[in-house]
Motif scaffolding. Sequence first.
Motif, mmCIF file in Angstrom:
data_model
loop_
_atom_site.group_PDB
_atom_site.id
_atom_site.type_symbol
_atom_site.label_atom_id
_atom_site.label_comp_id
_atom_site.label_asym_id
_atom_site.label_seq_id
_atom_site.Cartn_x
_atom_site.Cartn_y
_atom_site.Cartn_z
ATOM 1 N N GLU B 31 -8.028 5.037 -3.115
ATOM 2 C CA GLU B 31 -7.011 4.479 -2.494
ATOM 3 C C GLU B 31 -5.718 4.548 -3.409
ATOM 4 O OE1 GLU B 31 -7.558 0.027 -2.010
ATOM 5 O OE2 GLU B 31 -9.320 0.625 -0.524
ATOM 6 N N VAL B 32 -5.829 4.662 -4.679
ATOM 7 C CA VAL B 32 -4.678 5.305 -5.625
ATOM 8 C C VAL B 32 -5.341 6.596 -6.167
ATOM 9 C CG1 VAL B 32 -3.487 4.510 -7.654
ATOM 10 C CG2 VAL B 32 -4.025 2.827 -6.217
ATOM 11 N N LEU B 33 -4.101 7.503 -6.193
ATOM 12 C CA LEU B 33 -4.439 8.778 -6.756
ATOM 13 C C LEU B 33 -3.833 8.875 -8.023
ATOM 14 C CD1 LEU B 33 -4.524 11.293 -3.702
ATOM 15 C CD2 LEU B 33 -6.499 10.691 -5.311
ATOM 16 N N ARG B 34 -4.430 8.954 -9.168
ATOM 17 C CA ARG B 34 -3.744 9.423 -10.609
ATOM 18 C C ARG B 34 -3.360 10.878 -10.419
ATOM 19 N NH1 ARG B 34 -8.105 8.003 -14.078
ATOM 20 N NH2 ARG B 34 -9.207 8.814 -12.402
ATOM 21 N N ILE B 35 -1.969 11.212 -10.268
ATOM 22 C CA ILE B 35 -1.653 12.651 -10.219
ATOM 23 C C ILE B 35 -1.072 13.251 -11.508
ATOM 24 C CG2 ILE B 35 -0.734 14.339 -8.596
ATOM 25 C CD1 ILE B 35 -0.931 12.584 -6.543
ATOM 26 N N HIS B 63 3.575 13.847 -0.641
ATOM 27 C CA HIS B 63 3.228 14.174 0.562
ATOM 28 C C HIS B 63 1.631 14.561 0.660
ATOM 29 C CE1 HIS B 63 4.330 15.747 4.674
ATOM 30 N NE2 HIS B 63 3.032 16.562 4.628
ATOM 31 N N LEU B 64 1.141 14.990 -0.300
ATOM 32 C CA LEU B 64 -0.232 15.265 -0.098
ATOM 33 C C LEU B 64 -1.105 14.145 -0.220
ATOM 34 C CD1 LEU B 64 -0.700 18.605 -2.151
ATOM 35 C CD2 LEU B 64 -0.990 18.186 0.352
ATOM 36 N N ALA B 65 -0.751 13.098 -1.179
ATOM 37 C CA ALA B 65 -1.214 11.756 -1.182
ATOM 38 C C ALA B 65 -1.105 10.877 -0.127
ATOM 39 C CB ALA B 65 -0.682 11.043 -2.657
ATOM 40 N N GLY B 69 -4.083 9.507 2.578
ATOM 41 C CA GLY B 69 -3.935 8.042 2.586
ATOM 42 C C GLY B 69 -3.956 7.102 1.524
ATOM 43 N N ALA B 70 -3.496 8.058 0.274
ATOM 44 C CA ALA B 70 -3.682 7.165 -1.046
ATOM 45 C C ALA B 70 -2.070 6.989 -1.524
ATOM 46 C CB ALA B 70 -4.475 8.070 -2.001
ATOM 47 N N ALA B 229 -9.796 18.779 2.260
ATOM 48 C CA ALA B 229 -8.863 17.966 2.644
ATOM 49 C C ALA B 229 -7.542 18.202 2.337
ATOM 50 C CB ALA B 229 -9.021 16.471 2.420
ATOM 51 N N LEU B 230 -7.176 18.652 1.084
ATOM 52 C CA LEU B 230 -6.059 19.147 0.541
ATOM 53 C C LEU B 230 -5.433 20.434 1.252
ATOM 54 C CD1 LEU B 230 -6.250 18.544 -3.357
ATOM 55 C CD2 LEU B 230 -4.650 17.338 -1.687
ATOM 56 N N ASN B 231 -6.368 21.302 1.418
ATOM 57 C CA ASN B 231 -6.219 22.566 2.220
ATOM 58 C C ASN B 231 -5.675 22.289 3.484
ATOM 59 O OD1 ASN B 231 -6.739 24.049 -0.009
ATOM 60 N ND2 ASN B 231 -8.729 24.993 0.560
#
Lengths: 451, 270
Positions: B31-35, B63-65, B69-70, B229-231
Amino acid sequence: MNAAPDEAALGRLGLARGAAGARSLWVRAAVAVAALAAMFASLAVAVTAARGALDVIGHESGRQVVATVDLYVALSDADTKVATVLLLGADAPVETEAALREYAALRGDIAKSLLEAHRLAGAAQTQRDTIESIMGYYGQYEQLAAEALLLADLADYPAGQVPEDVLAAYRAAADLMQGWILPQAYNLTLENGTIVRESHDGAQSAIGFGLAAVAATGAAALAALAWLQLHLARAFRRLLNPSLLVTTAVAALYLFTGLVVLGAERDALDEAKTDGFDTTMSLKRAEAISTSLHADQVRYLLDPARVDVYEQTFLDKAQQLLYIDGAGNLADYRTGLGGGADQGLIAAGLDRGAAGDAALASYASLIDADAAMRADAAATPAERLRAVTDALAEYEGDLAALVEARLDTFDDAIGDGEDAIADFAFLLPAAMVSLIVLTFSGLAPRLREFR
Amino acid sequence: MRRTAAALCAAALLATGACAADDPESIVDKEVLRIGVPDDYPLLGAPDENGDLVGFEIDVAEHLAAELGAEPMWVPVANEDREAFLQAGKVDMVVAAYSITADRKQEIDFAGPYVLESFNVMVREDDDSIATLGDLEGKTVCDSRYSNVVLRIEGEHGVQVDTYEVRSFADCLDVLAEGGIDAIATDEFVLAGLKFSRSDLRLKILDIRFSNERIGIGLRSGDTAGCEALNRAITEMYTDGTMARTLQEWFASEGLDVADPPIPQFEGCE
């Protein structure tokens, strides 16, 4: 004797005669039939998922991987032929003629591959859009390439000394090919790999769930049948009801068969995915990368201003095909290759057979020929090119043989998976109906006793 | 064990209608992405006047996050920490001018590339001694630890340079202007940002595009579903024009030709 307490006692035992007795018999029979139905439904769901996954892997996305790589290879080869004609200029009419002929043939292949990929895309709109986008860009490419070829024909220059206007026209075409056409074709290949993986994972989950559900509902069905048998024995003082006994034995057999078939299906799917699809996918991707590797060689000779970039992209692609740890330049790469390599797209598709060894050996020869080509600045472009094209032809032949062998494994694995569940569509409803008939034929005489 | 997991997974599917086919740690389940993002590269990732990180990488990552859906959570990451942060699980993914290389792929996975660019060279405005890559021979070049640029210059192109090692290329700006070193060589996007941030220093970017850098998203090894999914999200960014708009927004004013960016050929998710 007072009949009422007897009836009450029988009722408590669940052995009431008359309407109540018939109802309790019906209820037990219904429980047994419901459990059987649940067992067959679980089997049907798992088998349907497996069949769907086999379709996707074997006949839809799996085929699309092959089709889109063939498209990629034809496109990349066509671009290389154009570059070859431009490089050779007026000095090597025989080679130039041959390259032009091959270019014409490849244009036919491209049209065919585009149509095949479009057909296999079926109703998948994004894939159709991508293929149509490739068609559009390819139309532009053909125009730009024709322009460059015409300019070259008019300029009539010696090999290797390509005039700036010809180079500029070719760069426009090559940029379009490398920047818009080939990436879309390659990404489409990868996207179909993703669809296969998702479908495989989904089917494996469904089969895993199916195994658990079939085991649970099957056990419940057997228990319900035993419960029914016990009830009949107590209520009617018959030790065994033969018809119900047959039902129970057949249900046990179906349960066992269902579990075995699902287990076999899970293994067949795994084999089709891992040994069949994954290795084929790696080798097909290796085919695509290998053709663009050669394109970089020709462009290296053709366009002196971009020599650094084409040498780097050649190395990057070689590293993708067979990875050599820490090889920062082509010389290191070639040295490292002598020590063997076990990672990269080619390595992923190798078995331990002679075909694999041949492909590895001819790849190493290609890298040797490449080094000779780069070092031999004194030779004419036609000579330099010839040194690599012979090695390339041998390597591509060996790689194609490896792909063929893997495609056979792939087809066999899909066939095995389909055979294992082939009869289930007919068998499942037939088994279900026969078991229900058997159950009630065992009960019918007893039910008549209540009338 | 795998079969048990699959059965449990199937049971979960029945109960909740949701089931991760892959490792539960996949970025598609978070749900949360640490980028991991840069925080000292202007135009790519740097604080604005309010202290919020802004830039091309930030926009792309955001945008990717959203596509996954994160909610994104920024973790500033230096070049030298990118692999280590991923492997230690300090970040879920890295969007930080991260070139895909065969050696790095042994440590981590890459989704993308999401953009293609070149290495280029920045020198003092009054320095006319460098016109080609070969002219860097014997000169002192800024080197950020764990960048692959000096490997390319020396290893691939055989041009031997002296290096001035820093943590971030930004640390080289003043030294370059004062003549302590001769050049900064790195991604043209990074160079554009560095020049933009210190227009007072009178630096110029040359036209020596000596490499083809594929900028990818760093991921922990083995997250195939996340990579795929990222691609898909990246493909979408090119199809719907988001990538072209984002590039234009950050780099067009710096003179980079980003109006019609080429579509990157993906590495593939293993």
